[in-house]
Scaffold this motif. Sequence first.
Motif, PDB file in Angstrom:
ATOM      1  N   ALA A 140       8.275 -22.959 -21.934  1.00 44.41           N
ATOM      2  CA  ALA A 140       8.192 -23.347 -23.469  1.00 44.41           C
ATOM      3  C   ALA A 140       6.536 -23.464 -22.610  1.00 44.41           C
ATOM      4  O   ALA A 140       5.810 -23.784 -23.842  1.00 44.41           O
ATOM      5  CB  ALA A 140       8.827 -24.342 -24.061  1.00 44.41           C
ATOM      6  N   PHE A 141       6.177 -23.345 -21.572  1.00 38.28           N
ATOM      7  CA  PHE A 141       4.338 -23.834 -21.383  1.00 38.28           C
ATOM      8  C   PHE A 141       3.710 -22.615 -21.420  1.00 38.28           C
ATOM      9  O   PHE A 141       4.265 -21.562 -21.225  1.00 38.28           O
ATOM     10  CB  PHE A 141       4.370 -24.587 -20.156  1.00 38.28           C
ATOM     11  CG  PHE A 141       3.176 -24.737 -19.939  1.00 38.28           C
ATOM     12  CD1 PHE A 141       2.877 -25.708 -20.026  1.00 38.28           C
ATOM     13  CD2 PHE A 141       2.218 -24.315 -19.085  1.00 38.28           C
ATOM     14  CE1 PHE A 141       1.736 -26.311 -19.733  1.00 38.28           C
ATOM     15  CE2 PHE A 141       1.147 -24.043 -18.907  1.00 38.28           C
ATOM     16  CZ  PHE A 141       0.712 -25.098 -19.118  1.00 38.28           C
ATOM     17  N   PRO A 142       2.819 -22.429 -22.160  1.00 41.06           N
ATOM     18  CA  PRO A 142       1.752 -23.467 -22.325  1.00 41.06           C
ATOM     19  C   PRO A 142       2.246 -23.651 -23.913  1.00 41.06           C
ATOM     20  O   PRO A 142       2.125 -22.942 -24.576  1.00 41.06           O
ATOM     21  CB  PRO A 142       0.696 -23.209 -22.162  1.00 41.06           C
ATOM     22  CG  PRO A 142       0.359 -22.261 -22.219  1.00 41.06           C
ATOM     23  CD  PRO A 142       1.471 -21.642 -21.828  1.00 41.06           C
ATOM     24  N   ALA A 143       2.668 -24.414 -24.723  1.00 39.69           N
ATOM     25  CA  ALA A 143       2.661 -24.789 -25.799  1.00 39.69           C
ATOM     26  C   ALA A 143       1.591 -25.248 -26.598  1.00 39.69           C
ATOM     27  O   ALA A 143       0.096 -24.501 -26.598  1.00 39.69           O
ATOM     28  CB  ALA A 143       3.318 -26.470 -26.420  1.00 39.69           C
ATOM     29  N   GLY A 144       2.411 -24.652 -27.756  1.00 38.13           N
ATOM     30  CA  GLY A 144       0.782 -23.762 -28.497  1.00 38.13           C
ATOM     31  C   GLY A 144       0.510 -22.576 -28.356  1.00 38.13           C
ATOM     32  O   GLY A 144      -0.598 -22.183 -29.289  1.00 38.13           O
ATOM     33  N   CYS A 145       0.547 -21.974 -27.430  1.00 34.65           N
ATOM     34  CA  CYS A 145      -0.101 -20.426 -27.081  1.00 34.65           C
ATOM     35  C   CYS A 145       0.454 -19.636 -27.900  1.00 34.65           C
ATOM     36  O   CYS A 145       2.041 -19.060 -27.578  1.00 34.65           O
ATOM     37  CB  CYS A 145      -0.076 -20.167 -25.673  1.00 34.65           C
ATOM     38  SG  CYS A 145      -1.515 -21.407 -24.499  1.00 34.65           S
ATOM     39  N   ASP A 146       0.065 -18.312 -28.224  1.00 32.79           N
ATOM     40  CA  ASP A 146       1.160 -17.042 -28.684  1.00 32.79           C
ATOM     41  C   ASP A 146      -0.194 -16.188 -29.064  1.00 32.79           C
ATOM     42  O   ASP A 146      -2.138 -16.137 -28.393  1.00 32.79           O
ATOM     43  CB  ASP A 146       2.154 -16.851 -29.826  1.00 32.79           C
ATOM     44  CG  ASP A 146       1.078 -17.649 -30.913  1.00 32.79           C
ATOM     45  OD1 ASP A 146      -0.162 -17.484 -32.234  1.00 32.79           O
ATOM     46  OD2 ASP A 146       1.857 -18.438 -31.867  1.00 32.79           O
ATOM     47  N   GLU A 147       0.213 -14.737 -29.744  1.00 33.64           N
ATOM     48  CA  GLU A 147      -0.281 -13.803 -29.720  1.00 33.64           C
ATOM     49  C   GLU A 147      -1.886 -13.872 -30.863  1.00 33.64           C
ATOM     50  O   GLU A 147      -2.879 -13.233 -30.717  1.00 33.64           O
ATOM     51  CB  GLU A 147       0.210 -12.953 -30.057  1.00 33.64           C
ATOM     52  CG  GLU A 147       0.939 -12.495 -31.489  1.00 33.64           C
ATOM     53  CD  GLU A 147       1.899 -13.284 -31.219  1.00 33.64           C
ATOM     54  OE1 GLU A 147       3.050 -13.477 -32.515  1.00 33.64           O
ATOM     55  OE2 GLU A 147       2.295 -14.272 -30.456  1.00 33.64           O
ATOM     56  N   THR A 148      -1.724 -15.182 -31.354  1.00 35.59           N
ATOM     57  CA  THR A 148      -2.439 -15.981 -32.202  1.00 35.59           C
ATOM     58  C   THR A 148      -3.808 -16.358 -31.810  1.00 35.59           C
ATOM     59  O   THR A 148      -4.936 -17.060 -32.504  1.00 35.59           O
ATOM     60  CB  THR A 148      -1.791 -16.327 -33.853  1.00 35.59           C
ATOM     61  OG1 THR A 148      -1.284 -17.235 -33.783  1.00 35.59           O
ATOM     62  CG2 THR A 148      -0.713 -15.378 -34.558  1.00 35.59           C
ATOM     63  N   THR A 149      -3.335 -17.226 -30.583  1.00 32.03           N
ATOM     64  CA  THR A 149      -4.427 -18.178 -30.533  1.00 32.03           C
ATOM     65  C   THR A 149      -5.137 -17.667 -29.289  1.00 32.03           C
ATOM     66  O   THR A 149      -6.165 -18.021 -28.640  1.00 32.03           O
ATOM     67  CB  THR A 149      -3.708 -19.007 -30.081  1.00 32.03           C
ATOM     68  OG1 THR A 149      -2.748 -19.296 -28.900  1.00 32.03           O
ATOM     69  CG2 THR A 149      -3.068 -20.026 -31.117  1.00 32.03           C
TER      70      THR A 149
END
Length: 353
Positions: free
Chosen positions: A194-203
């Motif tokens: 699940a690392f890194p939290a808050g990272c996806d294709e929008t960020t």
Amino acid sequence: MPAFAESGGGGAEPPLVESYLDLLRRGGIAPAEGRAAAAVEERELPLIDLECLMTATGDEARRAACAGAMARAASEWGFFQVTNHGVGGALLERLRAEQARLFRLPFETKSRAGLLNGSYRWGAPTATSLRHLSWSEAFHVPLASISGSACDFGELGSLRGVMQEVADAMSRVAKAVAVALAGSLMQAAEEAEAFPAGCDETTCFLRLNRYPACPFAPDTFGLVPHTDSDFLTVLCQDQVGGLQLMKDARWVAVKPHPDALIVNIGDLFQAWSNNRYKSVEHKVVANAKAERFSAAYFLCPSYHAPVGTCGEPSPYRTFTFGEYRRKVQEDVKRTGRKIGLPNFLKQQPPQPQ
């Protein structure tokens, strides 16, 4: 010089010469002016084969060995090179050709507000010293905007598809490397996944760089010394060279490898790892004869995401990426330089008297 790196001409160049001469007239001092430039040793970064991470065929022993090699490099160098990464050479050549077309556009067109989400930047228009001037131009594009209708590609319609392919491929590399590095510091495999939290294709971000040939080299930075403010960066560069990093308190030049991508640790990963992985200062040295192209993928969380830690006690207080970015911008505006992670230590270092 490669065909894709031919100079634009016809008003394509940003006003770097004018900026340099203006700063010089105002009493600016070039980075190496007034002293003999120290010889810089060229070194090869640790080279790591990612095949076992990027395919489903790798056995656990090979995966563990690969993760261990990356963890050692992240601790000792903060940088390493990866091969068998799955980003095809033909795709990267297409990107280089599109970059050349993009940077050949007139300066007025490149700096137009709507082009590539208004992401164009050049040099350092607010620089007050030649030490703060970067001899380069770039498009720093949020991934979320590449496929969006609001992102104008002008005459370069084919650039959108190539950028999306490169971003997708580099995203897979960044995720695989980040999970492996996190797993080296965590007991629970599901937490590492699940690392890194808050990272996806929008960020995350894709940055297209061009470093023009510089008549004032070697006294000029292509990119000023800095650390990256993300979790990690995946870089594709050409064979011109110019990247240097700080190793054992001295600058070393990175020898280009034709088939490798470069990975470097960012500030957020250093904080998350409790300083086990190192976000290392690096720069680009301007070249007098050849221009240089590169493309970088930045693995970033959302501005609201807490950076977190691999375990307590952590030397850093809790902070979000947005808070970190704002503090960096405030420090650069106030002092002309980035301070970065020391601002977020639980115990602040003593201030000089």
